[in-house]
Write a protein that holds these residues in place. Structure first.
Motif, short mmCIF file in Angstrom:
data_model
loop_
_atom_site.label_atom_id
_atom_site.label_comp_id
_atom_site.label_asym_id
_atom_site.label_seq_id
_atom_site.Cartn_x
_atom_site.Cartn_y
_atom_site.Cartn_z
N THR A 257 -7.39 2.93 -3.93
CA THR A 257 -6.10 2.88 -3.25
C THR A 257 -4.99 2.74 -4.28
N SER A 258 -3.75 2.94 -3.82
CA SER A 258 -2.60 2.82 -4.70
C SER A 258 -1.53 1.97 -4.03
N TYR A 259 -0.64 1.44 -4.86
CA TYR A 259 0.40 0.54 -4.38
C TYR A 259 1.73 0.92 -5.02
N GLU A 260 2.81 0.72 -4.30
CA GLU A 260 4.15 0.93 -4.84
C GLU A 260 4.88 -0.41 -4.89
N TYR A 261 5.84 -0.50 -5.78
CA TYR A 261 6.53 -1.77 -6.00
C TYR A 261 7.92 -1.74 -5.37
N ASN A 262 8.14 -2.66 -4.42
CA ASN A 262 9.43 -2.76 -3.72
C ASN A 262 9.89 -1.42 -3.17
N GLY A 263 8.93 -0.67 -2.62
CA GLY A 263 9.26 0.59 -1.97
C GLY A 263 9.51 1.75 -2.90
N SER A 264 9.33 1.56 -4.20
CA SER A 264 9.59 2.62 -5.17
C SER A 264 8.30 3.07 -5.85
N THR A 265 8.18 4.38 -6.03
CA THR A 265 7.01 4.91 -6.72
C THR A 265 7.25 5.02 -8.23
N ARG A 266 8.35 4.48 -8.72
CA ARG A 266 8.57 4.44 -10.16
C ARG A 266 7.63 3.45 -10.82
N ASN A 267 7.22 2.44 -10.06
CA ASN A 267 6.22 1.48 -10.52
C ASN A 267 5.04 1.57 -9.55
N MET A 268 3.87 1.88 -10.09
CA MET A 268 2.69 2.07 -9.24
C MET A 268 1.51 1.27 -9.78
N ALA A 269 0.63 0.91 -8.86
CA ALA A 269 -0.63 0.26 -9.23
C ALA A 269 -1.77 1.00 -8.54
N GLY B 109 -22.77 -6.84 -11.99
CA GLY B 109 -23.99 -6.24 -11.46
C GLY B 109 -23.90 -4.74 -11.52
N LYS B 110 -23.99 -4.08 -10.37
CA LYS B 110 -23.96 -2.62 -10.35
C LYS B 110 -22.66 -2.05 -9.79
N VAL B 111 -21.59 -2.83 -9.92
CA VAL B 111 -20.26 -2.38 -9.49
C VAL B 111 -19.29 -2.43 -10.65
N ASN B 112 -18.49 -1.38 -10.80
CA ASN B 112 -17.38 -1.35 -11.75
C ASN B 112 -16.06 -1.34 -10.98
N ILE B 113 -15.06 -2.02 -11.55
CA ILE B 113 -13.73 -2.05 -10.95
C ILE B 113 -12.72 -1.70 -12.03
N ARG B 114 -11.75 -0.89 -11.65
CA ARG B 114 -10.65 -0.58 -12.57
C ARG B 114 -9.32 -0.82 -11.87
N VAL B 115 -8.41 -1.49 -12.56
CA VAL B 115 -7.05 -1.68 -12.08
C VAL B 115 -6.11 -1.07 -13.10
N LYS B 116 -5.14 -0.31 -12.63
CA LYS B 116 -4.12 0.25 -13.51
C LYS B 116 -2.76 -0.08 -12.94
N ILE B 117 -1.88 -0.62 -13.77
CA ILE B 117 -0.51 -0.89 -13.35
C ILE B 117 0.44 -0.19 -14.32
N LEU C 103 0.83 -1.20 0.00
CA LEU C 103 0.00 0.00 0.00
C LEU C 103 0.87 1.26 0.00
N HIS C 104 0.47 2.21 -0.81
CA HIS C 104 1.11 3.52 -0.84
C HIS C 104 0.11 4.50 -0.24
N GLY C 105 0.21 4.70 1.07
CA GLY C 105 -0.77 5.53 1.74
C GLY C 105 -1.94 4.70 2.24
N ASP C 106 -3.11 5.31 2.32
CA ASP C 106 -4.30 4.67 2.88
C ASP C 106 -5.31 4.32 1.80
N LYS C 107 -6.27 3.50 2.17
CA LYS C 107 -7.44 3.27 1.32
C LYS C 107 -8.34 4.49 1.44
N ASP C 108 -8.80 5.00 0.31
CA ASP C 108 -9.53 6.26 0.31
C ASP C 108 -10.97 6.10 -0.15
#
Length: 227
Positions: free
Chosen positions: A104-116, A175-183, A74-79
Motif C-alpha cells: 500500500t501507499s500513503y500520502e502526507y497531509n493530502g499531498s503526493t509530493r511526500n509519499m510512503a 522468519g519467512k516474511v520480508n517487509i520493506r518501508v520506503k518514505i 492511505l493513498h488508494g487501496d491496500k493491494d
C-alpha cells in the motif's frame, strides 16, 4: 579416649555442614532474587513469522488510516503484490520461494509530493526470505544504518539509496516474511518514522499469526522507541 575422638570428629562435621548451609543462605541465587536477580527479566523475543499467512492476514497487517504516523493517510487501496515487487528493482520475476504479498501507499497531509510505501512478502521458507532480503536491501553498505532496537531477525535502514537525496528505506526479515518501508520527501535526516512503520507492520503480522486482531500502530512504536 577413642569415644572422645569420635565425639570431637562428629562435632567438627556438624559445624562444617552448618557453616556450608549458612554460606549458601547468605548469598541467594539470582533465581531467588539475589544481586543478579534484582535485574528485571527481559521478555522473550517475539516469535518469527512461520505460518503460511493468508492474503487477508497480510492485507490486515498493512497499516490503515489512523494506524500509521500522524499526517499520513492511505493513498488508494491496500493491494495484492505481484511477485516481482518482492525482488530487486532490476528483476522482472518473482524471487525464489515467493508465495504472496501485499502493499500500500500513503500520502502526507493530502499531498503526493511526500509519499510512503509498504510491502509485505511471504516466502516458503526462512532461507528463501533471507536470500531475497539480502538482495532486496542492496549493496550500499555505506548508506546502511542499524535499526535500534532490531526489527525481526534481520533489519536495516538505507539512507538515500541510489541517487536519491531525501528517501529512507527500511528492511526487515522475520522468519519467512520480508517487509520493506520506503518514505520519500525530507525524511533522510530522521529515519525514525520508517523504523516505526516497519516495526508496527511486523508486530501486526505477529498478532495475526497468534490469532489476535492487528492493533499495533506506527505511533505506538514511535512513542516506545522515544522512551
Amino acid at each position: 579416649m577413642s569415644r572422645v575422638r569420635i565425639a570431637l570428629a562428629t562435632a567438627l562435621v556438624g559445624m562444617a555442614a552448618l557453616t556450608a548451609c549458612s554460606s549458601s543462605g547468605d548469598k541467594p541465587s539470582s533465581a531467588a532474587g539475589g544481586p543478579d536477580g534484582d535485574k528485571p527479566v527481559s521478555s522473550p523475543a517475539p516469535k518469527p513469522i512461520t505460518k503460511d499467512l493468508a492474503q487477508a492476514a497480510i492485507t490486515q497487517a498493512l497499516l490503515g488510516d489512523g494506524e500509521t504516523l500522524p499526517g499520513w493517510a492511505l493513498h488508494g487501496d491496500k493491494d495484492v503484490t505481484d511477485g516481482e515487487y518482492c525482488n530487486t528493482t532490476e528483476a522482472d520475476s518473482s524471487p525464489k520461494g515467493w508465495v504472496r504479498g501485499g502493499d500500500t501507499s500513503y500520502e502526507y497531509n493530502g499531498s503526493t509530493r511526500n509519499m510512503a510505501f509498504v510491502n509485505i512478502c511471504l516466502f516458503d521458507t526462512a532461507k528463501d526470505a533471507h536470500n531475497a532480503y539480502t538482495k532486496w536491501k542492496g549493496t550500499e553498505a555505506s548508506k546502511e544504518q542499524s535499526t535500534k532496537p532490531p526489527v525481526g531477525e534481520e533489519s536495516t535502514l538505507v539512507i538515500n539509496p541510489g541517487v536519491s537525496e531525501d528517501s529512507v528505506y527500511g528492511f526487515s526479515r522475520s522468519g519467512k516474511v520480508n517487509i520493506r518501508v520506503k518514505i520519500d520527501g525530507g525524511t533522510a535526516g530522521d529515519p525514525s518514522g520508517a523504523q516505526a512503520m516497519l516495526a508496527a507492520t511486523l508486530k501486526r503480522l505477529q498478532q495475526l499469526q497468534d490469532g489476535k486482531p492487528a492493533t499495533v500502530t506506527a505511533t505506538d512504536e514511535q512513542v516506545t522507541a522515544g522512551k
